[in-house]
Design a protein around this motif. Sequence first.
Motif, PDB file in Angstrom:
ATOM      1  N   SER A 132       0.747  -1.011  -0.063  1.00 50.08           N
ATOM      2  CA  SER A 132       0.138   0.085  -0.142  1.00 50.08           C
ATOM      3  C   SER A 132       0.806   1.131  -0.031  1.00 50.08           C
ATOM      4  O   SER A 132       0.471   2.257  -0.372  1.00 50.08           O
ATOM      5  CB  SER A 132      -0.870  -0.046   1.289  1.00 50.08           C
ATOM      6  N   MET A 133       2.175   1.129   0.240  1.00 52.33           N
ATOM      7  CA  MET A 133       2.971   2.403   0.208  1.00 52.33           C
ATOM      8  C   MET A 133       3.136   2.772  -1.236  1.00 52.33           C
ATOM      9  O   MET A 133       3.454   1.878  -2.022  1.00 52.33           O
ATOM     10  CB  MET A 133       4.305   1.884   0.984  1.00 52.33           C
ATOM     11  N   LYS A 134       3.166   4.182  -1.334  1.00 50.41           N
ATOM     12  CA  LYS A 134       3.894   4.580  -2.692  1.00 50.41           C
ATOM     13  C   LYS A 134       5.414   4.361  -2.708  1.00 50.41           C
ATOM     14  O   LYS A 134       5.957   4.760  -1.834  1.00 50.41           O
ATOM     15  CB  LYS A 134       3.383   6.050  -2.772  1.00 50.41           C
ATOM     16  N   HIS A 135       5.521   4.141  -4.024  1.00 52.13           N
ATOM     17  CA  HIS A 135       7.240   3.888  -4.321  1.00 52.13           C
ATOM     18  C   HIS A 135       7.926   5.382  -4.254  1.00 52.13           C
ATOM     19  O   HIS A 135       8.779   5.541  -3.567  1.00 52.13           O
ATOM     20  CB  HIS A 135       7.393   3.332  -5.514  1.00 52.13           C
ATOM     21  N   ILE A 136       7.136   6.227  -4.631  1.00 50.04           N
ATOM     22  CA  ILE A 136       7.678   7.739  -4.999  1.00 50.04           C
ATOM     23  C   ILE A 136       6.684   8.616  -4.480  1.00 50.04           C
ATOM     24  O   ILE A 136       5.611   8.815  -4.927  1.00 50.04           O
ATOM     25  CB  ILE A 136       8.149   8.207  -6.338  1.00 50.04           C
ATOM     26  N   GLU A 137       6.817   9.582  -3.362  1.00 52.76           N
ATOM     27  CA  GLU A 137       6.085  10.535  -2.784  1.00 52.76           C
ATOM     28  C   GLU A 137       6.249  11.730  -3.633  1.00 52.76           C
ATOM     29  O   GLU A 137       7.342  12.185  -3.682  1.00 52.76           O
ATOM     30  CB  GLU A 137       6.291  10.688  -1.141  1.00 52.76           C
ATOM     31  N   PRO A 138       5.182  12.537  -4.105  1.00 52.01           N
ATOM     32  CA  PRO A 138       5.442  13.663  -4.488  1.00 52.01           C
ATOM     33  C   PRO A 138       6.212  14.777  -3.721  1.00 52.01           C
ATOM     34  O   PRO A 138       6.238  14.748  -2.434  1.00 52.01           O
ATOM     35  CB  PRO A 138       4.018  14.211  -4.980  1.00 52.01           C
ATOM     36  N   SER A 183      10.394   4.111 -14.370  1.00 52.96           N
ATOM     37  CA  SER A 183       8.796   5.018 -14.353  1.00 52.96           C
ATOM     38  C   SER A 183       9.330   6.232 -14.339  1.00 52.96           C
ATOM     39  O   SER A 183      10.233   6.880 -13.826  1.00 52.96           O
ATOM     40  CB  SER A 183       8.586   4.264 -13.075  1.00 52.96           C
ATOM     41  N   ALA A 184       8.474   6.955 -14.921  1.00 52.93           N
ATOM     42  CA  ALA A 184       8.355   8.471 -14.954  1.00 52.93           C
ATOM     43  C   ALA A 184       7.176   8.886 -14.229  1.00 52.93           C
ATOM     44  O   ALA A 184       6.199   8.648 -14.189  1.00 52.93           O
ATOM     45  CB  ALA A 184       8.233   8.936 -16.696  1.00 52.93           C
ATOM     46  N   ASN A 185       7.757  10.160 -13.395  1.00 51.70           N
ATOM     47  CA  ASN A 185       6.900  10.661 -12.408  1.00 51.70           C
ATOM     48  C   ASN A 185       6.813  11.972 -12.502  1.00 51.70           C
ATOM     49  O   ASN A 185       7.714  12.802 -12.283  1.00 51.70           O
ATOM     50  CB  ASN A 185       7.162  10.417 -10.846  1.00 51.70           C
ATOM     51  N   SER A 186       5.543  12.553 -13.113  1.00 48.83           N
ATOM     52  CA  SER A 186       5.474  13.952 -13.453  1.00 48.83           C
ATOM     53  C   SER A 186       5.137  14.887 -12.200  1.00 48.83           C
ATOM     54  O   SER A 186       4.025  14.410 -11.396  1.00 48.83           O
ATOM     55  CB  SER A 186       4.440  14.136 -14.600  1.00 48.83           C
ATOM     56  N   PHE A 187       5.961  15.872 -11.769  1.00 47.11           N
ATOM     57  CA  PHE A 187       5.656  16.535 -10.566  1.00 47.11           C
ATOM     58  C   PHE A 187       5.950  17.833 -10.952  1.00 47.11           C
ATOM     59  O   PHE A 187       6.519  18.276 -11.771  1.00 47.11           O
ATOM     60  CB  PHE A 187       6.549  16.081  -9.362  1.00 47.11           C
ATOM     61  N   SER A 188       5.283  18.797  -9.742  1.00 51.60           N
ATOM     62  CA  SER A 188       5.672  20.185  -9.672  1.00 51.60           C
ATOM     63  C   SER A 188       6.704  20.469  -8.680  1.00 51.60           C
ATOM     64  O   SER A 188       6.586  20.169  -7.438  1.00 51.60           O
ATOM     65  CB  SER A 188       4.499  21.018  -9.353  1.00 51.60           C
ATOM     66  N   PHE A 189       7.950  20.933  -8.931  1.00 52.92           N
ATOM     67  CA  PHE A 189       9.196  21.018  -8.043  1.00 52.92           C
ATOM     68  C   PHE A 189       8.799  22.532  -7.488  1.00 52.92           C
ATOM     69  O   PHE A 189       8.873  23.559  -8.281  1.00 52.92           O
ATOM     70  CB  PHE A 189      10.560  20.713  -8.595  1.00 52.92           C
ATOM     71  N   PHE A 190       9.506  22.716  -6.424  1.00 57.71           N
ATOM     72  CA  PHE A 190       9.590  24.103  -5.715  1.00 57.71           C
ATOM     73  C   PHE A 190      10.853  24.592  -6.337  1.00 57.71           C
ATOM     74  O   PHE A 190      11.931  23.973  -6.344  1.00 57.71           O
ATOM     75  CB  PHE A 190       9.672  23.939  -4.182  1.00 57.71           C
ATOM     76  N   ALA A 191      11.026  26.184  -6.455  1.00 58.19           N
ATOM     77  CA  ALA A 191      12.158  26.827  -6.591  1.00 58.19           C
ATOM     78  C   ALA A 191      12.966  26.435  -5.248  1.00 58.19           C
ATOM     79  O   ALA A 191      12.516  26.830  -4.433  1.00 58.19           O
ATOM     80  CB  ALA A 191      11.718  28.111  -7.112  1.00 58.19           C
ATOM     81  N   GLY A 192      14.348  26.451  -5.470  1.00 56.68           N
ATOM     82  CA  GLY A 192      14.896  25.983  -4.342  1.00 56.68           C
ATOM     83  C   GLY A 192      15.158  24.490  -4.052  1.00 56.68           C
ATOM     84  O   GLY A 192      15.948  23.802  -4.588  1.00 56.68           O
ATOM     85  N   THR A 193      14.409  24.272  -3.042  1.00 56.79           N
ATOM     86  CA  THR A 193      14.560  22.663  -2.261  1.00 56.79           C
ATOM     87  C   THR A 193      13.243  22.185  -2.268  1.00 56.79           C
ATOM     88  O   THR A 193      12.379  22.782  -2.183  1.00 56.79           O
ATOM     89  CB  THR A 193      15.253  22.658  -1.311  1.00 56.79           C
ATOM     90  N   SER A 194      13.043  20.927  -2.660  1.00 59.55           N
ATOM     91  CA  SER A 194      11.773  20.031  -2.531  1.00 59.55           C
ATOM     92  C   SER A 194      12.433  18.829  -1.779  1.00 59.55           C
ATOM     93  O   SER A 194      13.438  18.101  -2.091  1.00 59.55           O
ATOM     94  CB  SER A 194      11.212  19.790  -4.053  1.00 59.55           C
ATOM     95  N   GLN A 195      11.279  18.132  -1.093  1.00 59.60           N
ATOM     96  CA  GLN A 195      11.440  16.751  -0.318  1.00 59.60           C
ATOM     97  C   GLN A 195      10.673  15.786  -1.220  1.00 59.60           C
ATOM     98  O   GLN A 195       9.538  16.055  -1.082  1.00 59.60           O
ATOM     99  CB  GLN A 195      11.527  16.896   0.865  1.00 59.60           C
TER     100      GLN A 195
END
Length: 227
Positions: free
Chosen positions: A76-82, A165-177
Amino acid sequence: MKKILISAVVIISLLSCASAFDGRGGVGMRPGEAEAEMLFDMGIGRPWVGGDPPQRGSFDLRFSQYYSWTGWSSSSMKHIEPPRKPDPWSKTPTTVYFSYSMQPVPYVQYKTYPTYGANTLWILGDGSWTQYAQVPLGSTLTLLATSSRGGRGCLYAIDPFAKVSANSFSFFAGTSQLGFYADKPGRHQLYFIVDGQVSNRVTVDVFSFYPHHEPPVAYPPPSGPYW
C-alpha cells in the motif's frame, strides 16, 4: 512535457550504450565510467570521480542515518511520494557525499561549486547528504531535489530490473523533499529533469534483512541491462 520525455528517452538510450562499453577488454574503464564521460561530454552532470560500485552484501550501518525502517514491506506504500516543501527542522549538512565512492566534501566548500543550486538530487541524512545509500527492504528515505527555478518536471526511477518509471511533478524553486519507499531488493537509481536540465543520479541498494539483528541477504543481479 513532450520535449522532456523525448530528451529522457535519448539520455536513457545513451546510458544503455555507455553501460555496454564499461568493462570491455582493452578499454580499461571502471563500471559507470564510460557512462559518466559520455554524459559529461554532452554537458550533463559532472566528471567521473572514480570508484567501483560497492559490492552488494557489504551492508554498512553508517547508512542508518538515511532511512527509517518500519519492519515490513507493504504494497500500500507509494514507491515515490510527490515533492513537498522542506521540513522546517531539516539540518544544514556539514558534509555531502558524491558518487558510489561517497567522496566527502564539506558543505561550505560545495557551496562554492559552479553547479551549486543547479538541478541536483540527494538522499537526506541527519547532518549530511549523499548520492549513495544501502537500506533494508521496507524502509523509507527522503530525497532532496534542488532546482534554482523549479516548475513542472519529471522524476525517473530505474528499478533493479531496468524498468524505468516516470513521475510528473511540480518542483519548488530552491529545494523540494520527496519520499522514496524501498519496495523491492536490488539497485534503484533516480534522477529528475526540470526546465530541460538533467540532475545527477542517486543510487539506493536495497537488501532484505533485519537491521542490527541479522546479516544482509544479497540478491544476485537480474538478467538484462543493469546499471
